[in-house]
Design an enzyme around this catalytic site. Structure first.
Site, PDB file in Angstrom:
ATOM      1  N   ASP A   1      -6.453   7.792  13.272  1.00 32.20           N
ATOM      2  CA  ASP A   1      -6.279   6.506  12.611  1.00 32.20           C
ATOM      3  C   ASP A   1      -4.808   6.293  12.241  1.00 32.20           C
ATOM      4  O   ASP A   1      -4.329   6.855  11.253  1.00 32.20           O
ATOM      5  CB  ASP A   1      -7.181   6.471  11.361  1.00 32.20           C
TER       6      ASP A   1
ATOM      7  N   LYS B   1       0.823  -1.211   0.000  1.00 30.42           N
ATOM      8  CA  LYS B   1       0.000   0.000   0.000  1.00 30.42           C
ATOM      9  C   LYS B   1       0.861   1.266   0.000  1.00 30.42           C
ATOM     10  O   LYS B   1       0.456   2.297  -0.520  1.00 30.42           O
ATOM     11  CB  LYS B   1      -0.895  -0.036   1.242  1.00 30.42           C
TER      12      LYS B   1
END
Lengths: 180, 626
Positions: free
Chosen positions: B210, B87
């Site tokens: 997050d 990613k």
């Protein structure tokens, strides 16, 4: 698709069912915005054919644009003037009162200085001064637009408010720079 | 399946009208798939009951590959063909990645490669991060279809809120390559807010912090009567748990005066570093022992205090985006009603403490930080698929980074400011500066900096076919449209000539539909794999249905079976269950056949019983009439 369909010919005030005025009933705008988006937002038509998804995107884009325009005092004032045939000439008209321009230059220099010495307190002080002046300009705009309905006379106030917005951006950037 | 027909009389085996849709959290470290079943969002486990699929792909040769835990286990053994944390490379060029020596991969430096498309050389050839991610998504798609027993209508794929246009486009391409219909790209913190907000009927202002394996996001939302409105988002798309591992790795190098390690040893030490990091969440110290390829022994004890010290500035790096997001939302720290923690890296005590101190309140950690994003995405997918689920709710998200164009002198002029609610559009008029000019070039960038060179270049495109006129007479209106996925398209229209030719310009890094189709066709290997996966999936569904039917029948009609028959059937059920674990279609098929065989006489007996039961309930005369 949805029961509601946006008429792109309507003014931003009309699509939210609000009267055209500088003074704003913010909760009423929010409610109207949410209830329109509940109908037209692309999330509601993600399972429908492409053509309907495209229409939803256009409608939601229009509703967002309308909401953002009305929510910001500067953009709202500019828009009302435009609806009434007055161009605020923010790029072309640089004939601002000399004392206003000098005050602006001094404020900007103070922001640059605050960054140099990394003084957040000075920045906070400059920010609250800027906020007070912005509030005052908005009060005058409400009087000119809603009271006197003097749209041409409001144009200079809009230009001044544009200066304040620039100053606010510079203060925000200054905070970031001190942070780095 | 003779038994099914009698055990479920009148029951339709066709799926009900519910449209199958899933939410997928395509994570740096782990990926998950979830769906809404009976109104409840649930993470779908694999056959072994595991929710998390390690985001690791190992290419074995040109034909075969493995994904998940098996691939993860072989990381140190085959580091260059085993891709993890892919990613981090999505939508990135070689120059964006920085120090490539930190990764045990063979990067391909292709000057002709498209913007944002780095490639890795593997035993199966050059692989782009899009292709590697597609392999992870395929496994999740197959898992979901097996578990739900049907084809998916579509999927919501989550992305870090701070992902730029290139990274979003790459994620969408990967999903399409995996055969998924992308209903929406959803920002990870927003997904978490949906799951948290709907679950707790939360109202007010919330911050979602997050910190994942490789990305950091902060989003500030207003939750009000079913409206989730993102006010501001900020972050760092190259900061996450991996960086904490890397700090431990560097500490180990220093402690043991090591340098220029081969890929196997880099991976080995990174794996140990990660284990140590996880251990330090619960324990005061962690011992790291490893034998390098040279035979050298690494044996160190890392205590919490040292770990906090070496990772302190990583934690600090997350606080600056918090301040920016608050300023953009025009809020003070005291305005925030709650702080939701998301991402595995928020388990680290030093992170929780720093966030708690910043907001002056204890962060909310009552939800599983690994699962909440997938759960929220599934709720969104259910809505988007058109499954009306009671209460209506609305999500208003924003674009994380400003979009602009290059103007004279290499400066960026912002057209769409960051934190604009999407979908949004802005039109700008351009004109020609030379007599007879028939083309002009437009450079679109994303970022907050003033200089073009400091922003991310999204696309350079040329507008051709402008009617020749004197300078300044042509009027070209260029519209920048950002859709609900946060993806940009550009339309241009010449207005001065009265000819309104519209062209659509896609940013240059995305894959075209034709490219996707070609890639799908070329990968015959994948097609075969897909067929095998489908066969396995069908067998799995059949096996589970058969077991359930047999067990129901045994409960209902136990008196029809001898103890010996019971034992025989039970044994065969156990064999089918074992075969289910093994992921082998042929093996499973044989087991199903064997179970069917031993239940034939039982089925016959049940048939007889049901017939006589029907007879005994009716008068003889009724039968005679018919």
């Amino acid at each position: 698709m949805s029961a509601t369909s946006i008429n792109f010919q309507q003014s931003f005030f009309e699509i939210f069912g609000l009267a055209q005025s500088f003074k704003l009933d913010t909760p009423a705008l929010e409610q109207a915005y949410w209830s329109l988006q509940l109908d037209v937002h692309p999330d509601k038509s993600a399972h429908l054919p492409d053509a309907e998804q495209r229409l939803a995107m256009q409608q939601a884009t229009f509703v967002n644009e309308a909401y953002q325009t009305l929510r910001s005092p500067l953009r709202r004032a500019r828009y009302i003037l435009k609806l009434n045939g007055v161009d605020t000439q923010e790029e072309a008209n640089t004939a601002m009162p000399m004392d206003f321009l000098i005050a602006q230059m001094e404020l900007r220099e103070a922001v640059v200085e605050a960054v140099q010495v990394r003084d957040v307190d000075v920045l906070t002080e400059l920010e609250s001064g800027m906020q007070a002046e912005t509030n005052e300009l908005e009060r005058q705009l409400a009087a000119k637009i809603d009271g006197d309905r003097n749209f041409a006379g409001a144009a200079e106030l809009v230009r001044k408010l544009r200066f304040m917005e620039k100053l606010a951006e510079e203060i925000a950037d200054a905070y970031d720079e001190i942070d780095n | 399946m003779a038994l099914l027909q009698i055990s479920e009389p009148g029951m339709s085996t066709a799926p009900h009208q519910h449209r199958l849709a899933v939410g997928i959290d395509l994570g740096t470290t782990n990926s998950l798939v979830a769906t809404v079943r009976n109104g409840i969002s649930t993470v779908l486990n694999d056959e072994q009951g595991r929710a998390m699929l390690p985001s690791v792909v190992r290419y074995l040769d040109a034909e075969e590959l493995m994904v998940g835990e098996a691939a993860q286990r072989s990381q140190s053994e085959d580091p260059t063909n085993t891709i993890s944390s892919v990613k981090r490379f999505m939508g990135r060029g070689l120059a964006d990645i920085g120090d490539i020596s930190r990764f045990p991969y063979r990067f391909i430096d292709d000057p002709n490669a498209k913007v944002g498309q780095v490639q890795l050389r593997t035993v199966a050839g050059a692989k782009s991060p899009v292709e590697v991610s597609a392999e992870i998504l395929k496994v999740l798609r197959v898992r979901a279809e097996a578990s739900l027993g049907g084809e998916l209508v579509g999927a919501v794929i989550t992305v870090p809120a701070y992902f730029d246009d290139a990274q979003r486009q790459a994620t969408k391409d990967a999903a399409r390559l995996a055969g998924l219909n992308v209903l929406r790209l959803l920002n990870e913190p927003t997904a978490a807010a949906i799951a948290y907000g709907l679950d707790n009927a939360a109202e007010g202002l919330y911050a979602v912090y997050d910190l994942g394996g490789g990305t950091f996001d902060i989003s500030i939302l207003r939750l009000s009567r079913g409206v989730f409105e993102v006010l501001a988002t900020n972050g760092d798309s190259a900061l996450g748990g991996d960086d904490f591992d890397h700090r431990i790795f560097c500490w180990l190098l220093e402690k043991n005066t090591l340098s220029a390690l081969p890929p196997q040893d880099i991976r080995l030490l990174l794996t140990h570093a990660r284990a140590a990091k996880e251990q330090l969440t619960e324990h005061d110290e962690a011992r790291i022992t490893a034998v390098l390829s040279t035979g050298a022994l690494v044996d160190n004890v890392l205590n919490q205090a040292t770990f906090y010290e070496i990772s302190q500035n990583l934690v600090q790096r997350t606080l600056q985006p918090l301040r920016r997001a608050l300023r953009d939302a025009a809020l003070k720290i005291a305005d925030i009603n709650g702080v939701v923690m998301v991402g595995g890296a928020t388990r680290m005590p030093q992170v929780q403490r720093a966030v708690g101190e910043f907001f002056g309140q204890t962060p909310l950690t009552n939800l599983d930080p690994d699962k909440v994003v997938a759960l929220g995405a599934a709720i969104q997918a259910n809505l988007l698929a058109g499954n009306r689920s009671g209460e209506d709710w609305l999500l208003l998200d924003v674009i994380p980074l400003s979009l602009g164009i290059e103007t004279m002198g290499g400066l960026a002029e912002k057209l769409i400011p960051r934190n604009s609610t999407i979908p949004t559009a802005r039109a700008q008029e351009f004109t020609t500066y030379k007599d007879g000019q028939t083309a002009m070039s437009i450079h679109v960038v994303q970022g907050e900096r003033e200089l073009i060179s400091d922003c991310r270049s999204l696309a350079k495109f040329e507008l051709r076919g402008i009617p020749a006129m004197v300078a300044g007479a042509a009027r070209i209106r260029v519209t920048f449209q950002v859709d609900a996925d946060g993806l940009l398209s550009v339309f241009a229209r010449e207005m001065g000539s009265g000819v309104e030719a519209t062209i659509e310009v896609k940013p240059s890094y995305g894959l075209s539909d034709a490219e996707i189709t070609r890639m799908l066709q070329e990968s015959g290997q994948h097609a075969r794999q897909d067929m095998q996966a489908r066969a396995l999936r069908e067998q799995q569904i059949e096996a589970r249905q058969l077991i359930e039917a047999v067990q129901n029948a045994m409960v209902q009609d136990a008196e029809l079976l001898s103890a010996e028959q019971c034992k025989q059937i039970d044994e065969q059920i156990t064999l089918v269950q074992a075969a289910l674990e093994q992921q082998d279609a042929m093996h499973l098929k044989r087991a199903i056949g064997a179970l069917n065989e031993v239940t034939v006489s039982f089925a016959q007996a049940r048939m007889d019983k049901s017939v006589s039961h029907a007879l005994s309930g009716k008068n003889i005369s009724d039968l005679e009439v018919k």
